[in-house]
Design an enzyme around this catalytic site. Structure first.
Site, PDB file in Angstrom:
ATOM      1  N   PRO A   9       0.816  -1.227   0.000  1.00 50.03           N
ATOM      2  CA  PRO A   9       0.000   0.000   0.000  1.00 50.03           C
ATOM      3  C   PRO A   9       0.849   1.277   0.000  1.00 50.03           C
ATOM      4  O   PRO A   9       0.459   2.284  -0.584  1.00 50.03           O
ATOM      5  CB  PRO A   9      -0.825  -0.134   1.285  1.00 50.03           C
ATOM      6  CG  PRO A   9      -0.956  -1.609   1.493  1.00 50.03           C
ATOM      7  CD  PRO A   9       0.360  -2.182   1.039  1.00 50.03           C
ATOM      8  N   GLY A  12       5.315   1.280  -3.945  1.00 56.04           N
ATOM      9  CA  GLY A  12       5.121   0.795  -5.313  1.00 56.04           C
ATOM     10  C   GLY A  12       6.415   0.958  -6.082  1.00 56.04           C
ATOM     11  O   GLY A  12       7.276   0.073  -6.100  1.00 56.04           O
ATOM     12  N   SER A  13       6.576   2.111  -6.699  1.00 54.81           N
ATOM     13  CA  SER A  13       7.823   2.402  -7.415  1.00 54.81           C
ATOM     14  C   SER A  13       9.020   2.415  -6.466  1.00 54.81           C
ATOM     15  O   SER A  13      10.127   2.033  -6.836  1.00 54.81           O
ATOM     16  CB  SER A  13       7.713   3.752  -8.133  1.00 54.81           C
ATOM     17  OG  SER A  13       6.710   3.718  -9.127  1.00 54.81           O
ATOM     18  N   GLU A 247       4.429  -2.882 -13.509  1.00 56.79           N
ATOM     19  CA  GLU A 247       5.758  -3.330 -13.963  1.00 56.79           C
ATOM     20  C   GLU A 247       6.740  -2.163 -14.049  1.00 56.79           C
ATOM     21  O   GLU A 247       7.686  -2.177 -14.833  1.00 56.79           O
ATOM     22  CB  GLU A 247       5.651  -4.043 -15.316  1.00 56.79           C
ATOM     23  CG  GLU A 247       6.597  -5.210 -15.471  1.00 56.79           C
ATOM     24  CD  GLU A 247       6.229  -6.392 -14.588  1.00 56.79           C
ATOM     25  OE1 GLU A 247       7.101  -7.239 -14.328  1.00 56.79           O
ATOM     26  OE2 GLU A 247       5.071  -6.462 -14.146  1.00 56.79           O
ATOM     27  N   GLY A 248       6.499  -1.156 -13.227  1.00 53.48           N
ATOM     28  CA  GLY A 248       7.341   0.043 -13.222  1.00 53.48           C
ATOM     29  C   GLY A 248       6.676   1.148 -14.015  1.00 53.48           C
ATOM     30  O   GLY A 248       6.410   0.986 -15.209  1.00 53.48           O
ATOM     31  N   ALA A 250       5.739   4.685 -16.042  1.00 55.58           N
ATOM     32  CA  ALA A 250       6.385   5.337 -17.182  1.00 55.58           C
ATOM     33  C   ALA A 250       7.506   6.258 -16.710  1.00 55.58           C
ATOM     34  O   ALA A 250       8.537   6.404 -17.386  1.00 55.58           O
ATOM     35  CB  ALA A 250       5.346   6.119 -17.989  1.00 55.58           C
TER      36      ALA A 250
END
Length: 267
Positions: A9, A12-13, A247-248, A250
């Site tokens: 949560p 992320g990145s 998946e990462g 932009a």
């Protein structure tokens, strides 16, 4: 089936911000934490899980995290509800809670502290096929828009005969084919036994952007019909957005591309 349990949560990145903990106790690790936005979360029978094993938050990411194989039916695992997302709604996306989940030390991948390297290395392999999926979506949008433009008439002729529409289709076709070459180059680097980080990020970033641009242009060619659920392109536009996020993002891809590019000149 496997699920890739890395995102949380609050992480992320920023993978280094992961808070899920794995504490060594004898011949086992006890895992506590929460993962979020896990694809196949409710379908997988085992997980790759990234957790912090070094309690010192000053420890470098390259040594602080460990990768584990975790059986999905292990006691202490709570699988959340299937999320209703903007697009790609067939994807089984869920949150997963790990509460005192015991994992044998044999389920550690490579070694304690090697998890961050494993997770980052996996992205080099997974980003090209994700880019391929984005290209597939863009091609579908182009096909739908082209067929519609050949059939729909305005001012007494098919709209494809209006240069504005024909040029828009030409731009869409250019982007689709260039994005296809991008993921193929990234995959070729892997086949050649070379590190493909640079090309994998280019492929993923470009194809994700192209999917969104081409899907948006397809809606434009459909006009008002494109904004309606009775036609396919509004779904493609919703489905496309995630290709710029998972998946990462932009933006993260551009960070990687810049770092890899500049590293060639600083070496």
């Amino acid at each position: 089936m496997c699920a890739y349990c890395v995102t949380e949560p609050g992480a992320g990145s920023d993978v280094a911000g992961i808070r899920t903990r794995a504490e060594r106790k004898g011949d086992e690790y006890v895992i506590n934490g929460q993962k979020m936005w896990i694809t196949n979360g409710g379908k997988a029978n085992w997980y790759f899980l990234l957790a912090r094993t070094d309690p010192d938050h000053r420890a470098p990411a390259s040594k602080a995290f460990t990768g584990f194989i975790v059986e999905a039916d292990s006691p202490g695992i709570q699988i959340g509800r299937k999320e209703l997302n903007m697009g790609q709604r067939c994807s089984d996306t869920r949150g997963i809670i790990f509460e005192d989940v015991r994992v044998p030390k044999e389920n550690v991948l490579i070694a304690e502290g090697a998890g961050f390297k494993i997770a980052m290395g996996a992205f080099d392999k997974t980003r090209p096929p994700v880019a391929a999926g984005a290209v597939g979506l863009a091609r579908r949008a182009l096909d739908e828009a082209t067929r519609y433009a050949l059939e729909r008439k305005t001012f007494g002729k098919p709209i494809v005969e209006h240069q504005a529409v024909a040029f828009l289709l030409a731009e869409m076709a250019m982007k689709v084919e260039l994005a296809r070459l991008g993921y193929q180059r990234a995959a070729w680097e892997v086949d050649a036994g070379r590190r493909n980080t640079f090309y994998a990020s280019i492929a993923k970033a470009f194809a994700g952007d192209v999917a969104n641009q081409v899907a948006t242009d397809a809606v434009q060619i459909f006009g008002g019909n494109g904004f309606n659920t009775e036609y396919p392109v509004e779904k493609l536009m919703r489905d496309a957005k995630i290709y710029q996020i998972y998946e990462g993002t932009a933006q993260i891809q551009r960070v990687i591309i810049a770092r890899e590019h500049l590293g060639r000149y600083k070496a």
